[in-house]
Design a protein around this motif. Structure first.
Motif, PDB file in Angstrom:
ATOM      1  N   PRO A  73       4.649  -4.616   3.729  1.00  0.00           N
ATOM      2  CA  PRO A  73       4.177  -3.293   3.472  1.00  0.00           C
ATOM      3  C   PRO A  73       2.838  -2.971   2.595  1.00  0.00           C
ATOM      4  CG  PRO A  73       6.068  -2.125   4.207  1.00  0.00           C
ATOM      5  CD  PRO A  73       6.182  -3.771   4.106  1.00  0.00           C
ATOM      6  N   SER A  74       2.210  -2.569   2.134  1.00  0.00           N
ATOM      7  CA  SER A  74       0.657  -2.778   1.253  1.00  0.00           C
ATOM      8  C   SER A  74       1.681  -2.799   0.042  1.00  0.00           C
ATOM      9  CB  SER A  74      -0.052  -2.298   1.280  1.00  0.00           C
ATOM     10  OG  SER A  74       0.133  -0.863   1.181  1.00  0.00           O
ATOM     11  N   LEU A  75       2.328  -1.866   0.014  1.00  0.00           N
ATOM     12  CA  LEU A  75       2.885  -1.269  -2.014  1.00  0.00           C
ATOM     13  C   LEU A  75       3.983  -2.551  -2.353  1.00  0.00           C
ATOM     14  CD1 LEU A  75       3.353   0.769  -4.087  1.00  0.00           C
ATOM     15  CD2 LEU A  75       5.441   1.830  -2.525  1.00  0.00           C
ATOM     16  N   VAL A  76       4.651  -3.374  -1.237  1.00  0.00           N
ATOM     17  CA  VAL A  76       5.032  -4.750  -1.914  1.00  0.00           C
ATOM     18  C   VAL A  76       4.445  -4.927  -2.615  1.00  0.00           C
ATOM     19  CG1 VAL A  76       7.185  -6.664  -0.916  1.00  0.00           C
ATOM     20  CG2 VAL A  76       7.151  -3.918  -0.334  1.00  0.00           C
ATOM     21  N   LYS A  77       3.305  -5.804  -2.243  1.00  0.00           N
ATOM     22  CA  LYS A  77       2.235  -6.461  -2.116  1.00  0.00           C
ATOM     23  C   LYS A  77       1.941  -5.778  -3.131  1.00  0.00           C
ATOM     24  CE  LYS A  77      -0.668 -10.431  -2.139  1.00  0.00           C
ATOM     25  NZ  LYS A  77      -1.217 -10.160  -3.262  1.00  0.00           N
ATOM     26  N   GLU A  78       1.228  -4.436  -4.247  1.00  0.00           N
ATOM     27  CA  GLU A  78       0.837  -4.249  -4.608  1.00  0.00           C
ATOM     28  C   GLU A  78       2.022  -4.505  -6.285  1.00  0.00           C
ATOM     29  OE1 GLU A  78      -1.164  -0.316  -6.580  1.00  0.00           O
ATOM     30  OE2 GLU A  78      -1.257  -0.432  -4.547  1.00  0.00           O
TER      31      GLU A  78
END
Length: 202
Positions: A73-78
């Motif tokens: 999910p995008s928050l993990v990458k951020e």
């Protein structure tokens, strides 16, 4: 005892059929620091200093999330982009994570046989997790085989979620108590509730 930090990330938490139950069980385990990234940062305003302090204070980092479009999910990458800074996690003076362990606990919608050279996903699951493995390598961390639930969307109906959650609790407790046999685990591409290599209890 090892200090275990679990980050859970699911943007659709209330609709989750497996991850929500896994996280609920993890939060009940004594000695495990379990945090919900989307609840912690609903506006993605990640507090870098606070996260780096948490990482310094723990020995084992577990990232739990569903696989979305062959990634996290995008928050993990951020979170990775912002928290694992040069000079902290890698590069000159960046040895804060050296010797720590990274373990992924992921769910996949497809069945296990889909994740192979001949399956419809075209590659083994570990291939899609290569960026995480290389992240651990760059940060001088040990990358443990991921704990995986395949066919996650059907797992509740088949009872597999219950077995998977029971295994997840055993895994987290083993990490905390230094009872996971990492040497044997390294012989597996992925871990499941049926393949957890645990050392005998003292």
């Amino acid at each position: 005892m090892a200090r275990v930090l679990l980050y859970y990330a699911h943007p659709g938490h209330r609709h989750s059929q497996a991850n929500r139950v896994m996280f609920r069980a993890a939060r009940r385990i004594d000695g495990i620091s379990a945090l919900d990234l989307y609840a912690r940062y609903p506006r993605h305003d990640i507090q870098i200093d606070a996260e780096q302090t948490l990482l310094r204070d723990h020995d084992i980092i577990v990232l739990q999330y569903p696989i979305f479009w062959y990634s996290s999910p995008s928050l993990v990458k951020e979170w990775l982009d912002l928290v694992l800074e040069r000079g902290f996690a890698y590069g000159d003076g960046g040895n804060a994570l050296q010797g720590k362990t990274l373990l992924l606990a992921v769910t996949a919608a497809g069945p296990e046989d889909a994740y192979s050279d001949t399956g419809y996903q075209g590659f083994p699951l570990r291939t899609f997790l290569t960026p995480m493995q290389q992240t651990a390598r760059l940060c001088q961390m040990r990358f443990a085989p991921p704990y995986v639930l395949f066919s996650a969307l059907e797992a509740s109906a088949t009872g597999e979620v219950d077995r998977h959650v029971t295994g997840y609790v055993r895994l987290l407790e083993a990490l905390r108590d230094d009872r996971l046999d990492f040497q044997t685990a390294a012989n597996h591409d992925v871990l499941t509730h049926a393949t957890l290599p645990l050392k005998p209890e003292a």
